[in-house]
Design a protein around this motif. Sequence first.
Motif, PDB file in Angstrom:
ATOM      1  N   ILE A 101       0.833  -1.204   0.000  1.00  0.00           N
ATOM      2  CA  ILE A 101       0.000   0.000   0.000  1.00  0.00           C
ATOM      3  C   ILE A 101       0.868   1.254   0.000  1.00  0.00           C
ATOM      4  N   PHE A 102       1.900   1.262   0.831  1.00  0.00           N
ATOM      5  CA  PHE A 102       2.819   2.399   0.853  1.00  0.00           C
ATOM      6  C   PHE A 102       3.476   2.581  -0.504  1.00  0.00           C
ATOM      7  N   ASP A 103       3.903   1.490  -1.114  1.00  0.00           N
ATOM      8  CA  ASP A 103       4.544   1.534  -2.429  1.00  0.00           C
ATOM      9  C   ASP A 103       3.583   2.091  -3.468  1.00  0.00           C
ATOM     10  N   PHE A 104       2.327   1.674  -3.422  1.00  0.00           N
ATOM     11  CA  PHE A 104       1.346   2.144  -4.399  1.00  0.00           C
ATOM     12  C   PHE A 104       1.061   3.641  -4.236  1.00  0.00           C
ATOM     13  N   VAL A 105       0.904   4.098  -3.000  1.00  0.00           N
ATOM     14  CA  VAL A 105       0.617   5.512  -2.755  1.00  0.00           C
ATOM     15  C   VAL A 105       1.771   6.387  -3.234  1.00  0.00           C
ATOM     16  N   ILE A 106       3.007   5.996  -2.898  1.00  0.00           N
ATOM     17  CA  ILE A 106       4.170   6.767  -3.338  1.00  0.00           C
ATOM     18  C   ILE A 106       4.274   6.776  -4.853  1.00  0.00           C
ATOM     19  N   THR A 107       4.016   5.631  -5.477  1.00  0.00           N
ATOM     20  CA  THR A 107       4.080   5.548  -6.940  1.00  0.00           C
ATOM     21  C   THR A 107       3.048   6.463  -7.591  1.00  0.00           C
ATOM     22  N   ALA A 108       1.825   6.477  -7.067  1.00  0.00           N
ATOM     23  CA  ALA A 108       0.773   7.335  -7.616  1.00  0.00           C
ATOM     24  C   ALA A 108       1.127   8.810  -7.458  1.00  0.00           C
ATOM     25  N   VAL A 109       1.693   9.173  -6.311  1.00  0.00           N
ATOM     26  CA  VAL A 109       2.088  10.562  -6.078  1.00  0.00           C
ATOM     27  C   VAL A 109       3.190  10.967  -7.053  1.00  0.00           C
ATOM     28  N   LEU A 110       4.141  10.077  -7.293  1.00  0.00           N
ATOM     29  CA  LEU A 110       5.256  10.402  -8.191  1.00  0.00           C
ATOM     30  C   LEU A 110       4.804  10.510  -9.646  1.00  0.00           C
ATOM     31  N   VAL A 111       3.779   9.766 -10.023  1.00  0.00           N
ATOM     32  CA  VAL A 111       3.216   9.927 -11.371  1.00  0.00           C
ATOM     33  C   VAL A 111       2.717  11.357 -11.552  1.00  0.00           C
ATOM     34  N   PHE A 112       1.990  11.858 -10.569  1.00  0.00           N
ATOM     35  CA  PHE A 112       1.472  13.234 -10.628  1.00  0.00           C
ATOM     36  C   PHE A 112       2.607  14.249 -10.619  1.00  0.00           C
ATOM     37  N   LEU A 113       3.622  14.017  -9.774  1.00  0.00           N
ATOM     38  CA  LEU A 113       4.736  14.970  -9.688  1.00  0.00           C
ATOM     39  C   LEU A 113       5.556  15.000 -10.971  1.00  0.00           C
TER      40      LEU A 113
END
Length: 239
Positions: free
Chosen positions: A131-143
């Motif tokens: 879950i942590f990996d997915f949230v960070i990945t989604a945030v980095l896509v936006f960034l």
Amino acid sequence: MMTGFRLNLSPLKEPLGFIKLVEWLTAIFAFGSCGGFSGTNIISLFCGDGANETLNANFHYPFRLSQVPLVEGNTSICNRSITTTYLVGDSASSAEFFVGIGVVCFLYCMVALLVYLGYMHVYKDSDFGPIFDFVITAVLVFLWLVCSSAWAKGLQHVKDATDTSGIRATLEICEGRNVTCEVTEFANMRTLNISVVFGYLNMLVWAGNAWFVYKETRWHSQKLSSQPGPGRQQVPAPI
């Protein structure tokens, strides 16, 4: 549950680990092609009396053009005294933002690969890791989308400030009728164009990786378990 380090290279053969390795490489190309840039535009001034003068516009990362001197001190150009003149513009915020996101992704990929290759048994046995990996990945896509768009706009400002029209607007002497200013040699900005391309490429790669990370979370497993299996008939509720 064993929590010690267990080296296992098999995740690199799977999309989850392989794409993370690709992200690590594309992040290097993105911030490396931008952060290491240095270039010079040569400006030729054709004076009315037949004499020619040349100026050098040296600019580099992080592209604080307003601090780059075009003319230093009281210099005589075309028989006119010119005071200290700087280039116009400042793209430092967008350039540093872009490079910063690239470095963060580079470091995160190294940590993630360490977890995948050495602690995958812990990663899959817990809810927090995926879950942590997915949230960070989604945030980095936006960034990546934001920083790439900002840097693309900042790069255009750099090009506009250092081309012939930008130099003419900066140098007061170029507005005279007897002096013609023209950029005769341009810095090679190919690496900067490549950095923008790699920025958007990173966004696409991280977006694709988000799906494979999502499949490791309990959200995806719960969704699959809630779906009726093939051939399974639903019994009507008693009246």
